[in-house]
Design a protein around this motif. Structure first.
Motif, mmCIF file in Angstrom:
data_model
loop_
_atom_site.group_PDB
_atom_site.id
_atom_site.type_symbol
_atom_site.label_atom_id
_atom_site.label_comp_id
_atom_site.label_asym_id
_atom_site.label_seq_id
_atom_site.Cartn_x
_atom_site.Cartn_y
_atom_site.Cartn_z
ATOM 1 N N ILE A 258 6.454 71.840 51.172
ATOM 2 C CA ILE A 258 6.566 70.240 50.770
ATOM 3 C C ILE A 258 5.602 69.787 50.836
ATOM 4 N N ASN A 259 6.035 69.658 52.417
ATOM 5 C CA ASN A 259 4.657 68.374 52.966
ATOM 6 C C ASN A 259 3.203 69.103 53.233
ATOM 7 N N GLN A 260 3.120 70.744 53.368
ATOM 8 C CA GLN A 260 2.659 71.552 53.908
ATOM 9 C C GLN A 260 1.357 71.450 53.213
ATOM 10 N N GLY A 261 0.147 71.429 54.511
ATOM 11 C CA GLY A 261 -1.277 70.757 53.554
ATOM 12 C C GLY A 261 -2.051 72.291 53.697
ATOM 13 N N THR A 262 -2.056 73.309 55.370
ATOM 14 C CA THR A 262 -3.098 74.170 54.745
ATOM 15 C C THR A 262 -1.325 75.638 54.574
ATOM 16 N N PHE A 263 -2.199 77.032 54.595
ATOM 17 C CA PHE A 263 -1.246 78.538 54.536
ATOM 18 C C PHE A 263 -2.237 78.865 55.494
ATOM 19 N N SER A 264 -1.663 80.028 56.763
ATOM 20 C CA SER A 264 -1.912 81.430 56.749
ATOM 21 C C SER A 264 -2.088 82.135 55.435
ATOM 22 N N PHE A 265 -1.864 82.402 54.482
ATOM 23 C CA PHE A 265 -1.618 83.249 54.493
ATOM 24 C C PHE A 265 -1.898 82.933 51.737
ATOM 25 N N GLY A 266 -3.000 83.861 51.608
ATOM 26 C CA GLY A 266 -2.885 83.277 50.473
ATOM 27 C C GLY A 266 -2.654 83.028 48.872
ATOM 28 N N ARG A 267 -3.061 82.301 48.547
ATOM 29 C CA ARG A 267 -2.342 82.399 47.166
ATOM 30 C C ARG A 267 -1.176 81.178 47.352
ATOM 31 N N ALA A 268 -0.527 80.325 48.054
ATOM 32 C CA ALA A 268 -0.226 79.222 48.446
ATOM 33 C C ALA A 268 0.125 77.876 48.321
ATOM 34 N N THR A 269 0.557 77.162 47.640
ATOM 35 C CA THR A 269 0.334 75.726 47.492
ATOM 36 C C THR A 269 1.801 74.863 47.665
#
Length: 243
Positions: free
Chosen positions: A136-147
């Motif tokens: 929902i409100n997360q801006g960065t991810f440690s794994f690829g291909r995520a939004t």
């Protein structure tokens, strides 16, 4: 749904917490476990679900569909997937899709996932634990291909309101399914299915092959046309090639 609601500031897995309640005979039909932070969330194929605390939806719902033959258990997957899709439709621009069996994607990026764990008694389901994770409100991810909702829209969302909306849609889809909307829901699921009736690359037994998804059978296996021959694959037998 949600009449029995358990909020945990942090836990390993909401599905695991749901199973603990079931083992104690303390979980009612429609019980909801919500976590602010989940340190050991799981997805399909045993993958971890890595999210930041208090920025996303991580919850599990207990269902007791004792009327459902075990052979038809994928009907519940369909109803739940459509409920989550309803929430995406209400808050996001077009571009989101259901990726078989239970992932939610936005333009080839993972937006959320569903993990359903069923217990069988005889030939019928005894209970089901439905775990849902939505970015929902997360801006960065440690794994690829995520939004996330925030990355897609540029806005922040109320987790409480989105959770309430999600539970409302889950209850509606579940009751519609129980009332006989099985065929209609499956048709709708296929309309929203990622790469449905499109040529696409898949990995099967370590090899890349091109095929076309033609449907999903009663057991939840993916129906794929390969060289004009129809074949069926379970969760662990096939992967989408996304690069």
């Amino acid at each position: 749904m949600g009449q029995q609601l358990v909020f945990l500031p942090e836990c390993g897995s909401t599905n695991a917490e749901a199973h603990l309640l079931l083992n104690k005979n303390s979980a009612t039909d429609g019980c909801v476990i919500v976590a602010g932070a989940q340190t050991g969330g799981r997805g399909q194929r045993g993958n971890t679900w890595d999210v930041e605390p208090d920025k996303n939806i991580t919850l599990s719902v207990v269902f007791k569909p004792t009327f459902l033959p075990a052979r038809d258990q994928f009907q519940l997957n369909i109803a739940v997937s459509l409920a989550v899709h309803d929430v995406l439709k209400a808050h996001l621009p077009t571009g989101f899709i259901i990726k078989w069996p239970n992932d939610l994607y936005f333009q080839d990026q993972k937006l959320g996932g569903i993990l359903i764990e069923n217990a069988v008694s005889g030939t019928f389901l005894q209970h089901s634990v439905v775990g849902i994770g939505l970015n929902i409100n997360q801006g960065t991810f440690s794994f690829g291909r995520a939004t996330s909702f925030a990355l897609i829209t540029g806005q922040q969302f109320s987790l409480k309101k989105l959770t309430e909306h999600l539970l409302e849609k889950l209850e509606g889809r579940y009751l519609a399914w129980r009332s006989g909307a099985v065929v209609a829901q499956k048709q709708e699921y296929l309309r929203h299915l990622y790469r449905y009736q499109e040529p696409h690359w898949f990995e099967i037994a370590g090899e890349r092959v091109q095929g076309e998804i033609t449907g999903v059978d009663a057991h939840g296996k993916l129906a794929l046309k390969l060289e004009q021959k129809l074949q069926f694959f379970g969760f662990q037998e096939i992967k989408y090639v996304l690069d």
